[in-house]
Design an enzyme around this catalytic site. Structure first.
Site, short mmCIF file in Angstrom:
data_model
loop_
_atom_site.label_atom_id
_atom_site.label_comp_id
_atom_site.label_asym_id
_atom_site.label_seq_id
_atom_site.Cartn_x
_atom_site.Cartn_y
_atom_site.Cartn_z
N GLY A 188 47.28 41.77 38.09
CA GLY A 188 46.61 41.61 39.38
C GLY A 188 47.30 42.45 40.44
O GLY A 188 47.39 42.07 41.61
N GLN A 245 45.88 41.83 47.13
CA GLN A 245 46.61 41.84 48.41
C GLN A 245 48.12 41.72 48.20
O GLN A 245 48.89 42.50 48.75
CB GLN A 245 46.13 40.67 49.29
CG GLN A 245 46.72 40.72 50.70
CD GLN A 245 46.65 39.39 51.44
OE1 GLN A 245 46.48 38.33 50.85
NE2 GLN A 245 46.77 39.45 52.75
N ASP A 286 42.63 42.83 31.47
CA ASP A 286 41.93 41.58 31.77
C ASP A 286 42.91 40.44 31.50
O ASP A 286 43.29 40.20 30.34
CB ASP A 286 40.69 41.48 30.87
CG ASP A 286 39.94 40.16 31.06
OD1 ASP A 286 40.43 39.29 31.82
OD2 ASP A 286 38.87 40.01 30.45
N TYR A 313 39.47 26.05 43.77
CA TYR A 313 40.72 26.81 43.79
C TYR A 313 41.92 25.86 43.85
O TYR A 313 42.88 25.99 43.07
CB TYR A 313 40.69 27.73 45.01
CG TYR A 313 41.94 28.52 45.30
CD1 TYR A 313 42.40 29.49 44.43
CD2 TYR A 313 42.63 28.32 46.50
CE1 TYR A 313 43.53 30.24 44.74
CE2 TYR A 313 43.75 29.06 46.82
CZ TYR A 313 44.20 30.02 45.93
OH TYR A 313 45.31 30.76 46.25
C1 AKB Z 1 43.02 31.32 50.47
O1 AKB Z 1 42.69 31.25 51.67
O2 AKB Z 1 42.30 30.95 49.55
C2 AKB Z 1 44.40 31.83 50.14
C3 AKB Z 1 45.39 30.71 50.00
C4 AKB Z 1 45.84 29.97 51.19
O3 AKB Z 1 45.82 30.44 48.92
N1 AKB Z 1 44.83 32.74 51.14
#
Ligand code: AKB
Length: 315
Positions: free
Chosen positions: A9, A13, A53, A143
């Site tokens: 990766g 960023q 990948d 996430y």
């Molecule tokens: C996001 O906003 O998803 C990321 C994080 C805080 O992990 N920058």
């Protein structure tokens, strides 16, 4: 010492700046950059680059063996806002890439792993201010769920298999060299670009949405510091709270106005507002400070100076 590093990766960023810094420290050819997409920044050209990948176990293993990799930094992930749009894709990427690397470490193909967690592991029931290392964690985003699950697996692999995995819970990260991709904290980068380009910005978070944030140089320093720390110093094998600054859209606007007085902000909160509401305002990172000497350097105003000074040329 025979150290060879793989960054998975590397075009993202954090990956881009991390690769550059690790190459400064260890030499260009000791640090192998990899990503599923080609490097468009031109910042990864000084050393080896491989298309990879992160979900393809054989391909990851192949590169690890070919380059005799010792340390892996797994930076590939789908961030909070994009993950809400593609939940299964996010889950598969965020979890399978981690299992690939943890299993390779368990099988002694690599020595050390860095895997990033996030403030997204916290949720609406977590105490908002000065959030402790150990507290209620009920993340409400795909996430966040994937990061909290990943943390439990990291600790499990350390305890069961002695895998040397190290992790920090990144706050929102701000950089002028690279852009974030698909997070809830992305506004804090975009606002500087728009301030210079249009002198105004429409924020997708409301004025009082305070979130933990950090200038990228601090984040890169923390990442390398935790990886360089002696093994015994790392007492938390899930993930360390990590903090620097906290601000909301109104406060970053005021900081920008010290340089661009005519800068205007308006607010049109979208689905990301709900995500931001579920995350803490500020983080207690005392254990990172005590265990491996973490300390942040950059304030909001110092970061604003750097962002505006370095982006001015682009507009
Ligand atoms: C996001 O906003 O998803 C990321 C994080 C805080 O992990 N920058």
């Amino acid at each position: 010492m025979k150290k060879r590093i793989l960054i998975i990766g590397a075009s993202g960023q954090i990956g881009t700046e991390l690769t550059a810094r690790l190459r400064e420290i260890y030499g260009n050819h000791k640090v192998i950059a990899s990503d599923i997409v080609e490097d468009s920044s031109g910042m990864l050209q000084d050393g080896p680059f491989e298309i990879l990948d992160a979900m393809d176990y054989d391909a990851v293993q192949d590169i690890i063996i070919r380059y005799e990799i010792t340390d892996v930094y797994l930076m590939a992930a789908m961030l909070s806002a994009t993950a809400e749009k593609f939940p299964m894709k996010a889950w598969n990427l965020n979890m399978n890439s981690l299992f690939n690397v943890l299993n390779l470490a368990r099988d002694h193909k690599i020595d050390k792993v860095f895997w990033p967690s996030s403030i997204a592991v916290f949720g609406g029931t977590t105490p908002d201010e000065n959030t402790p290392q150990r507290t209620i964690m009920e993340p409400s985003t795909v996430y966040g769920i994937s990061k909290l699950t990943g943390e439990r697996w990291c600790e499990y692999y350390f305890k069961k298999f002695n895998v040397d995995v190290r992790s920090v819970r990144y706050p929102g990260l701000i950089s002028y060299k690279t852009s974030p991709g698909g997070g809830t904290t992305d506004y804090a980068v975009d606002i500087y670009h728009k301030a210079l380009k249009h002198k105004k910005y429409v924020s997708f978070l409301g004025p009082e949405s305070t979130l933990p944030m950090m200038y990228i140089d601090d984040a890169i320093r923390a990442t390398i510091a935790i990886m360089e720390a002696p093994k015994g110093a790392i007492k938390i094998r899930s993930s360390y709270n990590l903090a620097a600054i906290s601000f909301n859209p109104e406060e970053i606007t005021n900081s920008i106005r010290t340089r661009i007085p005519e800068f205007e902000i308006s607010y049109e909160p979208d689905f990301r507002q709900e995500i931001a509401n579920s995350w803490p305002n500020s983080i207690n990172d005392q254990e990172a400070r005590d265990d491996w000497g973490w300390d942040h350097e950059y304030s909001l105003d110092q970061m604003t100076q750097l962002m505006l000074d370095n982006l001015t040329g682009q507009y």
